[in-house]
Write a protein that holds these residues in place. Sequence first.
Motif, mmCIF file in Angstrom:
data_model
loop_
_atom_site.group_PDB
_atom_site.id
_atom_site.type_symbol
_atom_site.label_atom_id
_atom_site.label_comp_id
_atom_site.label_asym_id
_atom_site.label_seq_id
_atom_site.Cartn_x
_atom_site.Cartn_y
_atom_site.Cartn_z
ATOM 1 N N ARG A 60 -39.345 -21.687 -4.125
ATOM 2 C CA ARG A 60 -38.180 -21.496 -4.982
ATOM 3 C C ARG A 60 -38.628 -20.754 -6.237
ATOM 4 N N ALA A 61 -37.760 -19.917 -6.774
ATOM 5 C CA ALA A 61 -38.119 -19.161 -7.969
ATOM 6 C C ALA A 61 -36.867 -18.722 -8.703
ATOM 7 N N MET A 62 -37.008 -18.526 -10.008
ATOM 8 C CA MET A 62 -35.941 -17.936 -10.790
ATOM 9 C C MET A 62 -35.884 -16.445 -10.472
ATOM 10 N N GLY A 63 -34.702 -15.850 -10.562
ATOM 11 C CA GLY A 63 -34.561 -14.420 -10.359
ATOM 12 C C GLY A 63 -33.854 -14.069 -9.064
ATOM 13 N N LEU A 64 -33.798 -12.784 -8.777
ATOM 14 C CA LEU A 64 -33.090 -12.268 -7.617
ATOM 15 C C LEU A 64 -33.884 -12.479 -6.339
ATOM 16 N N VAL A 65 -33.171 -12.432 -5.209
ATOM 17 C CA VAL A 65 -33.814 -12.624 -3.907
ATOM 18 C C VAL A 65 -34.915 -11.586 -3.699
ATOM 19 N N GLY A 66 -34.625 -10.332 -4.043
ATOM 20 C CA GLY A 66 -35.587 -9.268 -3.841
ATOM 21 C C GLY A 66 -36.841 -9.409 -4.667
ATOM 22 N N GLU A 67 -36.769 -10.157 -5.759
ATOM 23 C CA GLU A 67 -37.939 -10.391 -6.583
ATOM 24 C C GLU A 67 -38.819 -11.499 -6.022
ATOM 25 N N THR A 68 -38.213 -12.368 -5.222
ATOM 26 C CA THR A 68 -38.931 -13.534 -4.697
ATOM 27 C C THR A 68 -39.332 -13.354 -3.242
ATOM 28 N N PHE A 69 -38.408 -12.830 -2.430
ATOM 29 C CA PHE A 69 -38.666 -12.634 -0.995
ATOM 30 C C PHE A 69 -38.483 -11.156 -0.671
ATOM 31 N N ALA A 76 -44.876 -14.869 0.335
ATOM 32 C CA ALA A 76 -43.856 -15.901 0.174
ATOM 33 C C ALA A 76 -43.233 -16.263 1.516
ATOM 34 N N ILE A 77 -42.971 -15.269 2.363
ATOM 35 C CA ILE A 77 -42.383 -15.529 3.670
ATOM 36 C C ILE A 77 -43.414 -16.120 4.626
ATOM 37 N N ARG A 78 -44.646 -15.594 4.591
ATOM 38 C CA ARG A 78 -45.694 -16.120 5.478
ATOM 39 C C ARG A 78 -46.003 -17.583 5.187
#
Length: 490
Positions: A60-69, A76-78
Amino acid sequence: MLTTNPFDDDKLREECGIFGASGVDGAAALVALGLHALQHRGQEAAGITSFDGDHFHTHRAMGLVGETFSQQNEEAIRALPGSVACGHVRYATTGETALRNVQPLFAELSEGGFAIAHNGNISNALRLRQELVRTGSIFQSTSDTETIIHLTARSNYDQLLYKFIDALKRVEGAYSLVCVTREGMIACRDPLGIRPLVLGRRGDAVIVASETVALDVAGAEFIREIEPGELIVVKGTEIESHRPFPPRAPRPCIFEYVYFSRPDSRAVSAGRSVYAVRKAIGAQLAMEAPVEADIVIPVPDSGTPAAIGYAQESGIPFELGIIRSHYMGRTFIQPTDEIRHEGVRLKHNANRDIVAGKRIVLIDDSIVRGTTSHKIVQMMRDAGATEVHMRIASPPTKNPCFYGVDTPEKAKLLAANKSLEQMTDHIKADSLAFISMDGLYKALGEAARGEEPSHCDACFSGEYPTTLTDQRDRETADQLALLEETEAAE
């Protein structure tokens, strides 16, 4: 700080979007795709929880989806292996802006791990939280969603599914939920179906999402909506449907059609796309509130379909009189208030050659506080418009929402405190008109609103379809405080 879309600072904001996938290798990657499609429903934070058959994994992270995943952040996905996963994009209406409130929330219960992602708002969460804390519960967040976890954990039933159902029977308000457990995925809607949730398949894999556009982006086929009051259990690729609540007449949120949903999503109850519904709203608005003008201009981007409908019905040419830049960064920090105000033009600017010397009709989806409408009208006048007529593709917003939408208190809602004439003067328009309530329902394909409305329209009508326990408690406390102040003064 100037947000990505300055004109949206005065919009109602949906709390969040949810997405779940079961029966597919690398489910988290599919969930990340779906969350990208639901980004408009929450830009504050994003999170995914997966289960690999032995362990739960959460990022989980603050910010937009594209910034995190993203492709740049493949780690992050692996780090989220497994064939079942659920995800969430958040815009807070309940609970502070903090990582501890970012969903999915996860807890180890006596029956095993339990992850939950929630779209909506529990309208008796504060009352329930107080009861739970008094009897020993320790909360880790300020989110109303955590209340469901505690109620589930404390239920006397011996199976997790029945514990979860028992918990839901104690909550009020609006919810669409997707959960991941050791047994599989659970998805459900509240008995009135206030918040949306749809079901799809990608091959044999089962997908649930807040909107059909997320199914499209994930390469899934739309099967049907999850019905109000329905709970499905997904084990691998097999679906079980349960009806744990007494049947009630559905009341899905009508503002999904006006603003929240992406135009390329399907308006399931209306049997057509959200885009088509919004065009029909604009056409109806043209019939109800005609005006002599030279061009019709949408307030981008949410006003565009309604503006097209208005132009086609009225015969007045449609023009892009306001140009939106899609290439500004997520935030822009200005050193002074004066520069901050001018920074609005980084995102939206008048198309001066189109506007100058014209009588224009501005089409927007709603007016909340009125601050944005005033700026847009002034922008058009500065660009040389000779007349500015504002037409709104929803009835006046007079009441706050308690079902998962971020709305100002009633004292800050322009339509709740001013007459139409006063609102027109406030935004400095030559005229102002809203679509009627009956007109909105007609655009949805119904004859009129009726005494038993088919949607939740409380933000317009003030008729809330559920009990509002926490709000009632607040009003009682305010009245007692006022009484005490009065008695002390005497």
